[in-house]
Write an enzyme that holds these catalytic residues in place. Structure first.
Site, mmCIF file in Angstrom:
data_model
loop_
_atom_site.group_PDB
_atom_site.id
_atom_site.type_symbol
_atom_site.label_atom_id
_atom_site.label_comp_id
_atom_site.label_asym_id
_atom_site.label_seq_id
_atom_site.Cartn_x
_atom_site.Cartn_y
_atom_site.Cartn_z
ATOM 1 N N ASP A 98 0.865 -1.184 0.000
ATOM 2 C CA ASP A 98 0.000 0.000 0.000
ATOM 3 C C ASP A 98 0.897 1.227 0.000
ATOM 4 O O ASP A 98 1.755 1.372 0.873
ATOM 5 C CB ASP A 98 -0.851 -0.032 1.289
ATOM 6 C CG ASP A 98 -2.231 0.522 1.082
ATOM 7 O OD1 ASP A 98 -2.334 1.620 0.505
ATOM 8 O OD2 ASP A 98 -3.208 -0.126 1.500
ATOM 9 N N ASP A 202 -3.033 4.674 -2.270
ATOM 10 C CA ASP A 202 -4.025 5.141 -1.313
ATOM 11 C C ASP A 202 -4.492 6.554 -1.646
ATOM 12 O O ASP A 202 -3.685 7.420 -1.982
ATOM 13 C CB ASP A 202 -3.358 5.133 0.077
ATOM 14 C CG ASP A 202 -4.313 5.588 1.147
ATOM 15 O OD1 ASP A 202 -5.340 4.921 1.319
ATOM 16 O OD2 ASP A 202 -4.040 6.618 1.800
ATOM 17 N N GLU A 253 -7.045 3.925 -5.458
ATOM 18 C CA GLU A 253 -8.308 4.096 -4.730
ATOM 19 C C GLU A 253 -8.926 5.439 -5.121
ATOM 20 O O GLU A 253 -8.358 6.494 -4.849
ATOM 21 C CB GLU A 253 -8.032 4.082 -3.222
ATOM 22 C CG GLU A 253 -9.310 4.178 -2.424
ATOM 23 C CD GLU A 253 -9.125 4.731 -1.017
ATOM 24 O OE1 GLU A 253 -10.004 4.508 -0.181
ATOM 25 O OE2 GLU A 253 -8.109 5.409 -0.748
ATOM 26 N N HIS A 319 -11.123 -2.737 4.017
ATOM 27 C CA HIS A 319 -10.912 -2.416 5.434
ATOM 28 C C HIS A 319 -11.631 -1.152 5.894
ATOM 29 O O HIS A 319 -11.529 -0.786 7.058
ATOM 30 C CB HIS A 319 -9.411 -2.268 5.680
ATOM 31 C CG HIS A 319 -8.827 -1.141 4.871
ATOM 32 N ND1 HIS A 319 -8.696 -1.200 3.502
ATOM 33 C CD2 HIS A 319 -8.379 0.080 5.226
ATOM 34 C CE1 HIS A 319 -8.194 -0.064 3.062
ATOM 35 N NE2 HIS A 319 -7.987 0.732 4.084
ATOM 36 N N ASP A 320 -12.322 -0.465 4.980
ATOM 37 C CA ASP A 320 -12.974 0.799 5.347
ATOM 38 C C ASP A 320 -14.495 0.686 5.466
ATOM 39 O O ASP A 320 -15.165 1.699 5.692
ATOM 40 C CB ASP A 320 -12.660 1.876 4.293
ATOM 41 C CG ASP A 320 -11.204 2.304 4.317
ATOM 42 O OD1 ASP A 320 -10.579 2.219 5.389
ATOM 43 O OD2 ASP A 320 -10.694 2.719 3.259
HETATM 44 C C1 GLC Z 1 -7.821 5.436 2.364
HETATM 45 C C2 GLC Z 1 -7.656 4.199 3.217
HETATM 46 C C3 GLC Z 1 -8.164 4.495 4.608
HETATM 47 C C4 GLC Z 1 -7.343 5.625 5.179
HETATM 48 C C5 GLC Z 1 -7.360 6.840 4.264
HETATM 49 C C6 GLC Z 1 -6.293 7.815 4.639
HETATM 50 O O1 GLC Z 1 -9.134 5.763 2.163
HETATM 51 O O2 GLC Z 1 -8.313 3.121 2.623
HETATM 52 O O3 GLC Z 1 -8.119 3.383 5.443
HETATM 53 O O4 GLC Z 1 -7.847 5.996 6.434
HETATM 54 O O5 GLC Z 1 -7.104 6.497 2.920
HETATM 55 O O6 GLC Z 1 -5.032 7.294 4.340
#
Ligand code: GLC
Length: 528
Positions: A98, A202, A253, A319-320
């Site tokens: 990541d 990310d 993402e 995970h979110d």
């Molecule tokens: C992304 C991740 C999340 C994190 C955020 C800030 O959305 O998936 O878990 O809190 O970025 O890095």
């Protein structure tokens, strides 16, 4: 050239801290992943994506990186990562890490130097003067952060505000400056040379900001000032020269409500190889049922992106978000509903990624008290809440902590995760819902997932090169894929009633025994 490897691949996302503890300190780690690689392989997985494992104060469980060149000590060290890569590669599993590029931790030395205006780091982050209003110092503008409250924070040292669109301890990087590119390239080189095959990028939709830094007209939609803007594409093109140079696959993402056009732009123009977009999370009703019209439209959209030259990641959770099976527990048969959703999503053209625990139907945790939450987002919301009861209720449904409870390996102590008490919660259903039991039950979600992915591999050419035609007849829905002489038909019965089917001689997958009708929640894959 042959098709890029990731187009024919199945991914498995590992939330490292909750997956498997190899040294019994209560935290999942790299050793734990090594231990479970054979299990992962048995699912048909071709690559793993490991959530951030770099040195971090863990305010946001690793998304706040202190040092990109160091593995956090709770997770291991670079030698163990090298071992992991070696073993994974020997099993033909590629390794994706990541890559957090939008921000760092406030404890990162780049930030410390920047705060002290030490060159060349002075402009590494986004610093602005405050606004003087009626003799009082205020934030530079009204932008709000994702995790609640203003996106600006005052530094006493520098007498300026820094931008931080997630939480106070994660300052945003300034990509109008060249230095972050130089530093980030070193990170990519370091891991590429170690044998890492790629990165999940990310929060990449947010690396470009509206550089006017004017107030947002609608404060509640502040994210529009820092999501999917044209400078994001500009920066990504620059990053892409590094990704190509080091032969790294990328999956980005894309939050902040990207349009279909945005998604295509990211993935077709080779800024990113694959894109994560989140429409599928909106196909569930408040009663936790599946909304069939929304579902079929969403599947169509994902498909169209891959057809038009982009490439979608196919996923139901990460995970979110809360656990999939809990989102559909308003259906009479959640387990088979999940199998319907799995078959429908994972036979699309794109790259499926399953999230650890999805394959055994892990469920949401029962949070009882406001103080139960561990996640920074939940804590921020509650600390600033004007209506604690309502916010608590929402978090009981949506907290990110649900997805982060420890992996349920067995019915033994601590669910086989660790000898020691885990850093986070264990779902109380672990004696009934775990890998060991799922292995034994022929019709478990786990064994159905294996069948689905085995078939996907077998028919990968149909899935990758075929033409898709979608249908939805009152909740009996799915699609036909045609490729040369081969055709597949996926039909899920989400109507709640028995449904008539025409001929079913060539059924190659079903989650129920085949009868004259399709039972409620039955999904079949046929050769037609
Ligand atoms: C992304 C991740 C999340 C994190 C955020 C800030 O959305 O998936 O878990 O809190 O970025 O890095």
């Amino acid at each position: 050239m042959s098709v890029e490897w990731w187009k024919n691949s199945l991914g498995y996302q590992i939330y490292i801290r909750s997956f498997k503890d190899g040294n019994n300190d209560g935290n999942g780690d790299l050793l734990g992943i090594i231990e479970k690689l054979d299990y992962i392989k048995s699912l048909g997985v071709d690559f793993i994506w490991i959530n951030p494992c770099f040195e971090s104060p863990m305010d946001d469980c690793g998304y706040d990186v202190k040092n990109y060149f160091k593995i956090d000590k709770i997770y291991g060290n670079t030698n163990i990562l090298k071992k992991l890569i070696k073993k994974a590669h020997s099993l033909n599993i590629k390794v994706v890490l990541d890559f957090v590029i939008n921000h760092t931790s406030i404890k990162n030395e780049w930030f410390i130097k920047s705060e002290n205006k030490q060159e060349p780091y002075a402009d590494f982050y986004i610093w602005k003067n405050g606004k003087l209003v009626n003799g009082k110092m205020q934030e530079p503008n009204n932008w709000q952060s994702f995790f609640g409250g203003s996106a600006w924070h005052y530094s006493e040292k520098r007498k300026q505000y820094y931008l931080s669109i997630f939480t106070k301890t994660m300052p945003d990087i300034n990509y109008e400056n060249d230095i972050p590119f130089i530093e980030m390239e070193k990170v990519l080189k370091f891991y590429a040379e170690m044998g890492v095959d790629g990165f999940r990028i990310d929060a990449v939709a947010h690396i470009g900001k509206n550089l006017t830094f004017e107030d947002c007209k609608n404060e509640n939609k502040s994210f529009t000032e820092y999501s999917n803007l044209s400078n994001t594409h500009k920066y990504l093109k620059k990053f892409n020269t590094f990704f190509s140079k080091y032969n790294l696959v990328t999956m980005g993402e894309l939050g902040g409500e990207p349009t279909k056009k945005d998604l295509l732009k990211y993935s077709k123009k080779k800024e990113l190889d694959m894109v994560f977009s989140f429409e599928q999370l909106g196909v569930f009703s408040k009663e936790n049922k599946i909304e069939c019209n929304k579902l079929i439209n969403c599947l169509k959209e994902k498909q169209q992106l891959s057809n038009k030259g982009g490439w979608s990641v196919l996923f139901w959770l990460n995970h979110d978000y809360g656990r999939l099976i809990s989102k559909i527990n308003g259906e009479k048969d959640p387990k088979n509903s999940q199998l319907c959703l799995a078959a429908l999503m994972y036979f699309l053209k794109g790259t499926p990624i399953i999230y650890n625990g999805e394959e055994i139907g892990m469920q949401n945790y029962e949070f009882k008290k406001i103080t139960d939450f561990k996640d920074v987002w939940a804590k921020n919301i509650l600390s600033q809440s004007k209506n604690k009861q309502e916010d608590f209720k929402n978090l009981q449904e949506n907290s990110r902590d649900h997805a982060r409870t420890i992996m349920q390996w067995s019915g033994e102590k601590n669910a086989g995760f660790s000898e020691s008490k885990a850093w986070t919660y264990l779902n109380k259903n672990y004696k009934k819902c775990n890998v060991e039991i799922s292995e034994r039950e022929e019709n478990s979600i786990l064994n159905n997932y294996r069948k689905i992915f085995r078939l996907r591999k077998q028919y990968i050419n149909v899935v990758t090169y075929g033409k898709f035609k979608f249908f939805n007849n009152n909740g009996v829905l799915g699609y036909i894929i045609n490729h040369n002489k081969d055709s597949l038909k996926i039909t899920a019965n989400l109507s709640g009633n028995d449904a008539v089917i025409n001929g079913n001689k060539n059924v190659i997958y079903s989650n129920f025994t085949i009868g004259k009708t399709l039972k409620p929640y039955q999904v079949i894959i046929e050769k037609v």
